[in-house]
Design a protein around this motif. Sequence first.
Motif, PDB file in Angstrom:
ATOM      1  N   HIS A 173       0.832  -1.200   0.000  1.00 26.23           N
ATOM      2  CA  HIS A 173       0.000   0.000   0.000  1.00 26.23           C
ATOM      3  C   HIS A 173       0.868   1.253   0.000  1.00 26.23           C
ATOM      4  O   HIS A 173       2.081   1.198   0.232  1.00 26.23           O
ATOM      5  N   LEU A 174       0.220   2.365  -0.289  1.00 26.46           N
ATOM      6  CA  LEU A 174       0.819   3.679  -0.134  1.00 26.46           C
ATOM      7  C   LEU A 174       0.290   4.263   1.158  1.00 26.46           C
ATOM      8  O   LEU A 174      -0.900   4.123   1.466  1.00 26.46           O
ATOM      9  N   LEU A 175       1.159   4.889   1.907  1.00 27.27           N
ATOM     10  CA  LEU A 175       0.747   5.634   3.095  1.00 27.27           C
ATOM     11  C   LEU A 175       1.033   7.107   2.840  1.00 27.27           C
ATOM     12  O   LEU A 175       2.107   7.462   2.349  1.00 27.27           O
ATOM     13  N   ARG A 176       0.054   7.927   3.183  1.00 26.01           N
ATOM     14  CA  ARG A 176       0.226   9.378   3.103  1.00 26.01           C
ATOM     15  C   ARG A 176       0.067   9.889   4.533  1.00 26.01           C
ATOM     16  O   ARG A 176      -0.947   9.623   5.189  1.00 26.01           O
ATOM     17  N   VAL A 177       1.093  10.568   5.029  1.00 23.68           N
ATOM     18  CA  VAL A 177       1.094  11.055   6.411  1.00 23.68           C
ATOM     19  C   VAL A 177       1.266  12.565   6.368  1.00 23.68           C
ATOM     20  O   VAL A 177       2.270  13.076   5.855  1.00 23.68           O
ATOM     21  N   LYS A 178       0.271  13.275   6.909  1.00 23.61           N
ATOM     22  CA  LYS A 178       0.299  14.737   6.874  1.00 23.61           C
ATOM     23  C   LYS A 178       1.297  15.295   7.880  1.00 23.61           C
ATOM     24  O   LYS A 178       1.478  14.743   8.983  1.00 23.61           O
ATOM     25  N   LYS A 179       1.919  16.401   7.495  1.00 23.47           N
ATOM     26  CA  LYS A 179       2.828  17.118   8.381  1.00 23.47           C
ATOM     27  C   LYS A 179       2.145  17.375   9.719  1.00 23.47           C
ATOM     28  O   LYS A 179       0.972  17.754   9.760  1.00 23.47           O
ATOM     29  N   GLY A 180       2.864  17.136  10.815  1.00 23.85           N
ATOM     30  CA  GLY A 180       2.332  17.371  12.151  1.00 23.85           C
ATOM     31  C   GLY A 180       1.694  16.147  12.786  1.00 23.85           C
ATOM     32  O   GLY A 180       1.413  16.144  13.981  1.00 23.85           O
ATOM     33  N   GLU A 198       9.703  -6.146  16.056  1.00 21.75           N
ATOM     34  CA  GLU A 198      10.721  -5.111  16.246  1.00 21.75           C
ATOM     35  C   GLU A 198      10.071  -3.777  16.595  1.00 21.75           C
ATOM     36  O   GLU A 198       9.189  -3.292  15.875  1.00 21.75           O
ATOM     37  N   GLU A 199      10.509  -3.178  17.687  1.00 23.97           N
ATOM     38  CA  GLU A 199       9.967  -1.880  18.093  1.00 23.97           C
ATOM     39  C   GLU A 199      10.515  -0.784  17.190  1.00 23.97           C
ATOM     40  O   GLU A 199      11.700  -0.758  16.881  1.00 23.97           O
ATOM     41  N   HIS A 200       9.639   0.115  16.776  1.00 30.82           N
ATOM     42  CA  HIS A 200      10.059   1.309  16.057  1.00 30.82           C
ATOM     43  C   HIS A 200       9.117   2.454  16.398  1.00 30.82           C
ATOM     44  O   HIS A 200       7.957   2.257  16.660  1.00 30.82           O
ATOM     45  N   GLY A 201       9.674   3.651  16.435  1.00 33.83           N
ATOM     46  CA  GLY A 201       8.901   4.815  16.860  1.00 33.83           C
ATOM     47  C   GLY A 201       9.127   5.073  18.337  1.00 33.83           C
ATOM     48  O   GLY A 201       9.963   4.425  18.952  1.00 33.83           O
ATOM     49  N   PRO A 202       8.350   6.012  18.858  1.00 35.70           N
ATOM     50  CA  PRO A 202       7.278   6.813  18.250  1.00 35.70           C
ATOM     51  C   PRO A 202       7.812   7.797  17.213  1.00 35.70           C
ATOM     52  O   PRO A 202       9.006   8.056  17.145  1.00 35.70           O
ATOM     53  N   PHE A 203       6.864   8.336  16.420  1.00 33.29           N
ATOM     54  CA  PHE A 203       7.230   9.200  15.307  1.00 33.29           C
ATOM     55  C   PHE A 203       6.439  10.511  15.309  1.00 33.29           C
ATOM     56  O   PHE A 203       5.331  10.572  15.842  1.00 33.29           O
ATOM     57  N   ARG A 204       7.035  11.509  14.654  1.00 33.93           N
ATOM     58  CA  ARG A 204       6.338  12.761  14.349  1.00 33.93           C
ATOM     59  C   ARG A 204       6.679  13.115  12.910  1.00 33.93           C
ATOM     60  O   ARG A 204       7.852  13.092  12.511  1.00 33.93           O
ATOM     61  N   CYS A 205       5.666  13.437  12.133  1.00 36.44           N
ATOM     62  CA  CYS A 205       5.867  13.767  10.719  1.00 36.44           C
ATOM     63  C   CYS A 205       6.245  15.242  10.592  1.00 36.44           C
ATOM     64  O   CYS A 205       5.467  16.124  10.961  1.00 36.44           O
ATOM     65  N   LEU A 206       7.451  15.500  10.080  1.00 30.79           N
ATOM     66  CA  LEU A 206       7.959  16.865   9.932  1.00 30.79           C
ATOM     67  C   LEU A 206       7.581  17.489   8.595  1.00 30.79           C
ATOM     68  O   LEU A 206       7.388  18.705   8.511  1.00 30.79           O
ATOM     69  N   LYS A 207       7.526  16.670   7.542  1.00 33.11           N
ATOM     70  CA  LYS A 207       7.095  17.105   6.206  1.00 33.11           C
ATOM     71  C   LYS A 207       6.191  16.009   5.665  1.00 33.11           C
ATOM     72  O   LYS A 207       6.516  14.830   5.794  1.00 33.11           O
ATOM     73  N   THR A 208       5.082  16.366   5.071  1.00 32.39           N
ATOM     74  CA  THR A 208       4.131  15.373   4.567  1.00 32.39           C
ATOM     75  C   THR A 208       4.861  14.274   3.809  1.00 32.39           C
ATOM     76  O   THR A 208       5.691  14.550   2.941  1.00 32.39           O
ATOM     77  N   CYS A 209       4.551  13.013   4.168  1.00 31.18           N
ATOM     78  CA  CYS A 209       5.238  11.847   3.606  1.00 31.18           C
ATOM     79  C   CYS A 209       4.339  11.060   2.663  1.00 31.18           C
ATOM     80  O   CYS A 209       3.143  10.927   2.915  1.00 31.18           O
ATOM     81  N   LEU A 210       4.954  10.520   1.632  1.00 32.26           N
ATOM     82  CA  LEU A 210       4.339   9.503   0.790  1.00 32.26           C
ATOM     83  C   LEU A 210       5.261   8.297   0.876  1.00 32.26           C
ATOM     84  O   LEU A 210       6.460   8.402   0.569  1.00 32.26           O
ATOM     85  N   ILE A 211       4.724   7.164   1.335  1.00 30.80           N
ATOM     86  CA  ILE A 211       5.528   5.979   1.629  1.00 30.80           C
ATOM     87  C   ILE A 211       4.938   4.781   0.891  1.00 30.80           C
ATOM     88  O   ILE A 211       3.739   4.529   0.978  1.00 30.80           O
ATOM     89  N   LEU A 212       5.780   4.069   0.169  1.00 31.06           N
ATOM     90  CA  LEU A 212       5.409   2.802  -0.460  1.00 31.06           C
ATOM     91  C   LEU A 212       5.808   1.707   0.516  1.00 31.06           C
ATOM     92  O   LEU A 212       6.978   1.597   0.886  1.00 31.06           O
ATOM     93  N   GLU A 213       4.832   0.919   0.958  1.00 29.14           N
ATOM     94  CA  GLU A 213       5.092  -0.045   2.026  1.00 29.14           C
ATOM     95  C   GLU A 213       4.603  -1.437   1.659  1.00 29.14           C
ATOM     96  O   GLU A 213       3.516  -1.583   1.093  1.00 29.14           O
ATOM     97  N   PHE A 214       5.424  -2.416   1.997  1.00 24.42           N
ATOM     98  CA  PHE A 214       5.116  -3.826   1.789  1.00 24.42           C
ATOM     99  C   PHE A 214       4.999  -4.486   3.161  1.00 24.42           C
ATOM    100  O   PHE A 214       5.956  -4.416   3.945  1.00 24.42           O
ATOM    101  N   ARG A 215       3.881  -5.110   3.440  1.00 27.24           N
ATOM    102  CA  ARG A 215       3.666  -5.825   4.700  1.00 27.24           C
ATOM    103  C   ARG A 215       3.403  -7.288   4.361  1.00 27.24           C
ATOM    104  O   ARG A 215       2.472  -7.563   3.601  1.00 27.24           O
ATOM    105  N   TYR A 216       4.217  -8.192   4.927  1.00 28.54           N
ATOM    106  CA  TYR A 216       4.082  -9.602   4.533  1.00 28.54           C
ATOM    107  C   TYR A 216       4.501 -10.537   5.652  1.00 28.54           C
ATOM    108  O   TYR A 216       5.169 -10.153   6.606  1.00 28.54           O
ATOM    109  N   TYR A 217       4.080 -11.788   5.501  1.00 25.81           N
ATOM    110  CA  TYR A 217       4.387 -12.877   6.426  1.00 25.81           C
ATOM    111  C   TYR A 217       5.269 -13.883   5.700  1.00 25.81           C
ATOM    112  O   TYR A 217       5.201 -14.025   4.494  1.00 25.81           O
ATOM    113  N   LYS A 218       6.112 -14.591   6.431  1.00 21.66           N
ATOM    114  CA  LYS A 218       6.942 -15.636   5.787  1.00 21.66           C
ATOM    115  C   LYS A 218       6.378 -16.990   6.117  1.00 21.66           C
ATOM    116  O   LYS A 218       5.720 -17.215   7.066  1.00 21.66           O
TER     117      LYS A 218
END
Length: 115
Positions: free
Chosen positions: A45-52, A95-115
């Motif tokens: 999927h694509l994720l769009r995360v707004k600044k702030g 795996e722990e990651h974050g917490p996060f804050r979006c500094l500039k609006t992001c567009l992210i291509l993400e792959f989520r899968y199981y093995k």
Amino acid sequence: MPAKPGGYRDILVIESGSGWTHPEGEPEGVSEFILNRHADGSYTHLLRVKKGTVFPEPVFHEFYEEAYYIHGEMLNTKTKKRIKGGAYVFHKPGEEHGPFRCLKTCLILEFRYYK
């Protein structure tokens, strides 16, 4: 609409189009566009995360996650590391990651899968 085998989608056209939804469990300011979904529950999927936008808690999940930041900038508020456009990120299940804050609006291509 998912991509058809052998087909293609123009991500930059999708970015400004319709079909985006708010993913359950994500903070306001996050939207997604499903590109492809598989029978085992994995998806692209694509994720769009707004600044702030703030992800106040660290993230854990049961799937592998690979993400390519097309543009934008995200700050890991724990490590103070910045993830900018052009960055690739990989997380194993649990795996722990974050917490996060979006500094500039992001567009992210993400792959989520199981093995």
